[in-house]
Design a protein around this motif. Structure first.
Motif, short mmCIF file in Angstrom:
data_model
loop_
_atom_site.label_atom_id
_atom_site.label_comp_id
_atom_site.label_asym_id
_atom_site.label_seq_id
_atom_site.Cartn_x
_atom_site.Cartn_y
_atom_site.Cartn_z
N THR A 28 0.56 -1.18 -0.36
CA THR A 28 0.25 0.36 0.06
C THR A 28 0.68 1.35 0.13
OG1 THR A 28 -0.40 -0.10 2.60
CG2 THR A 28 -2.33 -0.98 1.02
N VAL A 29 0.66 2.53 -0.44
CA VAL A 29 1.20 3.29 -0.61
C VAL A 29 -0.41 4.49 -0.48
CG1 VAL A 29 2.89 3.36 -2.16
CG2 VAL A 29 1.16 3.46 -2.87
N HIS A 49 3.77 2.62 2.25
CA HIS A 49 4.56 3.02 2.30
C HIS A 49 3.93 4.72 2.31
CE1 HIS A 49 7.35 0.36 1.22
NE2 HIS A 49 6.08 0.09 0.17
N PHE A 50 4.20 5.68 3.35
CA PHE A 50 3.07 6.64 3.10
C PHE A 50 5.10 8.20 3.02
CE2 PHE A 50 -0.31 6.42 6.20
CZ PHE A 50 -0.04 5.28 6.32
N PRO A 51 3.91 9.21 2.53
CA PRO A 51 5.01 10.22 2.28
C PRO A 51 5.32 10.66 3.33
CG PRO A 51 2.50 10.95 1.58
CD PRO A 51 2.76 9.27 2.17
N LYS A 77 9.40 5.58 -4.17
CA LYS A 77 9.65 4.00 -3.98
C LYS A 77 8.35 3.38 -4.98
CE LYS A 77 9.89 1.17 -0.96
NZ LYS A 77 10.05 -0.22 -1.31
N ILE A 78 7.32 4.59 -5.21
CA ILE A 78 5.80 4.21 -6.03
C ILE A 78 6.57 3.46 -7.29
CG2 ILE A 78 4.53 4.63 -7.52
CD1 ILE A 78 3.90 7.21 -4.76
N THR A 79 7.36 4.29 -8.37
CA THR A 79 8.12 3.86 -9.64
C THR A 79 8.89 1.83 -8.86
OG1 THR A 79 8.81 5.63 -9.77
CG2 THR A 79 9.67 4.07 -11.63
N GLU A 80 9.35 2.55 -7.32
CA GLU A 80 9.85 1.11 -7.35
C GLU A 80 8.90 -0.42 -7.62
OE1 GLU A 80 13.70 2.32 -5.86
OE2 GLU A 80 12.71 1.80 -4.28
N LEU A 81 7.78 -0.09 -6.69
CA LEU A 81 6.79 -1.22 -6.94
C LEU A 81 6.12 -1.22 -7.53
CD1 LEU A 81 5.50 0.14 -3.86
CD2 LEU A 81 6.60 -2.02 -3.22
N GLY A 82 6.11 -0.51 -8.85
CA GLY A 82 5.64 -1.12 -10.40
C GLY A 82 4.24 -0.04 -10.61
#
Ligand code: GLP
Length: 237
Positions: A63-64, A100-102, A115-120
């Protein structure tokens, strides 16, 4: 935009949960973008119930979160980390290590985007809607190109959110939030709105001009947005 109008809050929470559960069953691993506020609580309750009944599992879920207040720590009952633990992660058995949180400094905001990019990328982003048309904490005036950053909250948003704090003065003045561009990069968006006090913002989001004055209007440019409303929130459509 696909609009679903349900008779009341429970029905909209149920319908949105059925949709999201079906998506999560289709794709593993799945990256779910989460929102806070009063509106998604029923949805989280439904998803947690499905997990407990064995209809769904979150074993490969990450989750983000959309946003987080600045100046209060994660054990403050009004922090969004606390909210997510209480309303979703604990009842649904979600491993915090995959959440994950900002956070409130520029380096953490950039790391969160990475992180969002790494998660795909985000498979499905859940959104609520501010009375002034904000999404996440992207207040009126936020740019279409904005990314995760620290923002100052408007007086209206602080007043709206004061109901969750002991006094109005306790509401933080700033927050870290995904930007409009971050949100629009999600493959799919599910927005929930309930109650007559949201009817104007719902109308502007769906039928109004695409403009920074109503950040949610940028969702008109996304190819896959589902809007779940109750009858009261759809009143001006
Ligand atoms: C806050 C959150 C938003 C949320 C909005 C509406 O400002 N940052 O993500 O959508 O409140 O909240 P509610 O659902 O409680 O009306």
């Amino acid at each position: 935009m696909q609009i679903y109008i349900e008779k009341d809050y429970d029905a909209l929470s149920h319908r949105a949960a059925e949709h999201i559960a079906a998506r999560i069953r289709e794709k593993r691993p799945f990256v779910l973008g989460c929102a806070t506020g009063g509106t998604p609580q029923g949805l989280y309750r439904e998803l947690a119930r499905m997990v407990r009944s064995g209809l769904l599992d979150f074993n490969t879920l990450s989750t983000v979160n959309l946003d987080e207040y600045c100046g209060i720590d994660e054990n403050h009952p009004q922090s969004y980390r606390f909210f997510m633990r209480q309303h979703f992660f604990l009842p649904a058995g979600i491993d915090f290590r995959n959440s994950h949180f900002p956070a409130c400094d520029a380096r953490s905001c950039a790391a969160f985007e990475k992180k969002i990019t790494e998660l795909g990328g985000i498979d499905l982003q859940i959104l609520g809607l501010g009375k002034n048309g904000h999404i996440g904490f992207n207040e009126p005036g936020s740019l279409r190109s904005s990314r995760t950053r620290i923002v100052t909250l408007s007086l209206e948003t602080r007043e709206d959110n004061a109901r969750f704090f002991e006094t109005k003065g306790d509401v933080p003045h700033s927050a870290a939030t995904m930007g409009i561009a971050t949100i629009l990069d999600a493959r799919e968006i599910v927005l929930l709105a309930s109650g007559e006090h949201k009817a104007r913002a719902v109308f502007q989001m769906i039928r109004g001009a695409v403009h920074e004055a109503v950040p949610a209007s940028f969702l008109q440019e996304h190819p896959r947005v589902l809007v779940f409303l109750d009858a009261a929130a759809s009143k001006e459509l």
